[in-house]
Design a protein around this motif. Structure first.
Motif, PDB file in Angstrom:
ATOM      1  N   UNK A 342       0.790  -1.237   0.000  1.00 13.97           N
ATOM      2  CA  UNK A 342       0.000   0.000   0.000  1.00 13.97           C
ATOM      3  C   UNK A 342       0.829   1.298   0.000  1.00 13.97           C
ATOM      4  N   UNK A 343       2.025   1.284   0.627  1.00 14.75           N
ATOM      5  CA  UNK A 343       2.855   2.480   0.687  1.00 14.75           C
ATOM      6  C   UNK A 343       4.261   2.131   0.232  1.00 14.75           C
ATOM      7  N   UNK A 344       5.074   3.151   0.035  1.00 10.82           N
ATOM      8  CA  UNK A 344       6.480   2.910  -0.287  1.00 10.82           C
ATOM      9  C   UNK A 344       7.155   2.162   0.861  1.00 10.82           C
ATOM     10  N   UNK A 345       6.833   2.533   2.092  1.00 12.69           N
ATOM     11  CA  UNK A 345       7.423   1.858   3.252  1.00 12.69           C
ATOM     12  C   UNK A 345       7.041   0.390   3.281  1.00 12.69           C
ATOM     13  N   UNK A 346       5.772   0.076   3.023  1.00 12.53           N
ATOM     14  CA  UNK A 346       5.339  -1.320   2.965  1.00 12.53           C
ATOM     15  C   UNK A 346       6.043  -2.067   1.842  1.00 12.53           C
TER      16      UNK A 346
END
Length: 499
Positions: A342-346
């Motif tokens: 879902x996110x860049x971090x994920x």
């Protein structure tokens, strides 16, 4: 499939020549392996992320041409659907601060691309399947303007001899009698590349196959398709059905699908390219002018163009890649099972888990593929796609005296056995400990909270329906807008509030 394809009908008809060229490519590859004509060992990795285009209401935008013109960067390229684009991240050495450097680079690049897309009426979203996508968005008129896509669609339909149908039984049931190949564009992926030497290819590919189910369980992010709640990771079944070249009769005969988990562990990269030639008729039988045997005999590096093009039309979840960089041939394992977001971090957490775990499993003295049957690995893959973070997988017991497999919750398997191996693997790659701890800590929290992108999407839709009496379509649209807000915020999905 990264090559631009231009062909006439006459060229497409010459399958016999193409088949001979494929065999020549395979023979040359075998000789190159025997003569060790490949790059020296280098810990190189790379990423590709497929993206969706939406408006401010979270609805699909069919406008990748104008978005790409606005972004004006070679890193961003077209994809099958006009509501898709893809970003390619330059290869880099796996070690040091690579994870944090990638997070900063990808985040900066996507924020820039999102601003440029907004100038032409679109926004960028990372998600496995865009929840608001409707059948109306997947007709042939929604296909990107690219010759290879048109040819591939024509060839799949010609091979089938009948319309493409979808029939997916999940939380709800989806049955559609006729769709175009553009339906496959609904599935947007994260692709993780790892350069390997020929001697290590088989062990890395086998390890990647074995853990693909765990990757899906942890990273599932595609629970909705055309307004229905289906599998937690619906992409695999959508991909298989929307790209299926087989009629009902061919399925009954056991003909293999081009979207394929595979059927056995391998001993060499040659096994996979040989399977491609043995089992799959060419969808794009377009011949290159190169004579690979002559190029190799003269001391050159052959492109093996036919083999690479054919390989690009067979959708393995871990695909072999032959490529050339700086005039030297190399091999990669392309891990394709994860959804975007879902996110860049994920995304970087998913990458950290994969690269760390595959390193250790590929080097174990008692390899996982000697203790887990290929059929069980295949079954695990589909179980994880159906159930996501709640999946229960078959897995070998630990210890030399352990025999057979036993059911274990995917979250328990990760917390108790696989996550420590991923830590070990990142250490062996030389990844900075602070980065290792940050990104693998996200994997740990997903397991402890039993929350990933798919579970958040489904829980939020249910909460909206229960609290506000929304109909399914309104709840999905409202969830998608919340998803966009949280995605832009950048915090990992396990921290997102439901509803």
């Amino acid at each position: 499939m990264g090559e631009k394809v231009v062909a006439t009908r006459a060229e497409l008809s010459d399958r016999q020549l193409y088949r001979r060229k494929l065999q020549s490519c395979l023979d040359v590859l075998e000789r190159m392996l025997r003569e060790q004509r490949f790059d020296r060992p280098r810990a190189m990795m790379g990423l590709e992320i497929e993206l969706n285009l939406v408006d401010e209401q979270g609805l699909p935008v069919l406008g990748n041409t104008r978005v790409l013109q606005s972004i004006a960067s070679a890193d961003f390229q077209t994809e099958l659907g006009q509501f898709n684009v893809e970003v390619n991240i330059a290869p880099r050495r796996l070690g040091g601060h690579v994870l944090e450097d990638l997070r900063e680079e990808i985040d900066t690049g996507l924020r820039y691309a999102d601003r440029k897309a907004a100038e032409v009426g679109a926004r960028i979203v990372m998600v496995g399947i865009l929840p608001t996508l409707d059948l109306d968005h997947t007709g042939l008129e929604a296909m990107s303007h690219n010759d290879r896509y048109t040819l591939l669609s024509d060839q799949i339909l010609a091979a089938r001899g009948e319309d493409i149908a979808l029939d997916i039984d999940g939380v709800e049931h989806l049955a559609v009698e006729s769709v175009s190949m553009v339906a496959e564009a609904a599935a947007t992926s994260l692709q993780l590349h790892l350069q390997v030497t020929p001697d290590r290819f088989a062990s890395v590919w086998n390890a990647a196959q074995a853990i693909s189910s765990v990757q899906l369980a942890l990273g599932a992010n595609s629970p909705f398709l055309f307004g229905r709640e289906l599998w937690r990771e619906t992409r695999p079944v959508l991909f298989q059905q929307a790209c299926d070249t087989r009629s009902a009769e061919l399925k009954a005969q056991g003909v293999r699908p081009i979207t394929w988990f595979g059927e056995r562990w391998v001993d060499s990269v040659l096994d996979l390219f040989a399977e491609n030639l043995r089992y799959f008729p060419a969808l794009l039988p377009i011949c290159d002018d190169e004579d690979p045997a002559k190029v190799l005999a003269s001391g050159g590096v052959p492109r093996l163009a036919e083999m690479r093009l054919h390989n690009g039309t067979i959708y393995r979840w871990n695909r072999p890649v032959y490529d050339i960089a700086d005039g030297v041939a190399h091999l990669r394992v392309e891990n394709r099972c994860l959804p975007a977001g879902p996110t860049v971090t994920d995304t970087l957490a998913n990458a950290a888990f994969y690269y760390g775990l595959v390193r250790v499993l590929a080097e174990q003295p008692r390899p996982i593929w000697n203790r887990l049957s290929f059929a069980q690995a295949d079954e695990n893959f589909h179980t994880a796609a159906r159930h996501g973070i709640d999946a229960v997988l078959q897995w070998p017991g630990r210890g030399r005296s352990a025999r057979g497999t036993a059911p274990v919750a995917a979250t328990d398997l990760v917390l108790n056995e696989l996550l420590p191996l991923a830590y070990q693997g990142l250490d062996e790659w030389g990844v900075e400990p602070a980065d290792r701890d940050r990104y693998l800590g996200i994997i740990e929290q997903r397991c402890l909270r039993r929350t990933n992108g798919a579970s958040w999407q489904a829980a939020t839709v249910h909460r909206l329906r229960e609290q506000f009496g929304m109909d399914p379509q309104a709840a999905i649209a409202a969830m998608t807008r919340r998803y966009l807000e949280h995605m832009r915020g950048g915090e990992p999905v396990h921290t997102w509030p439901v509803g």
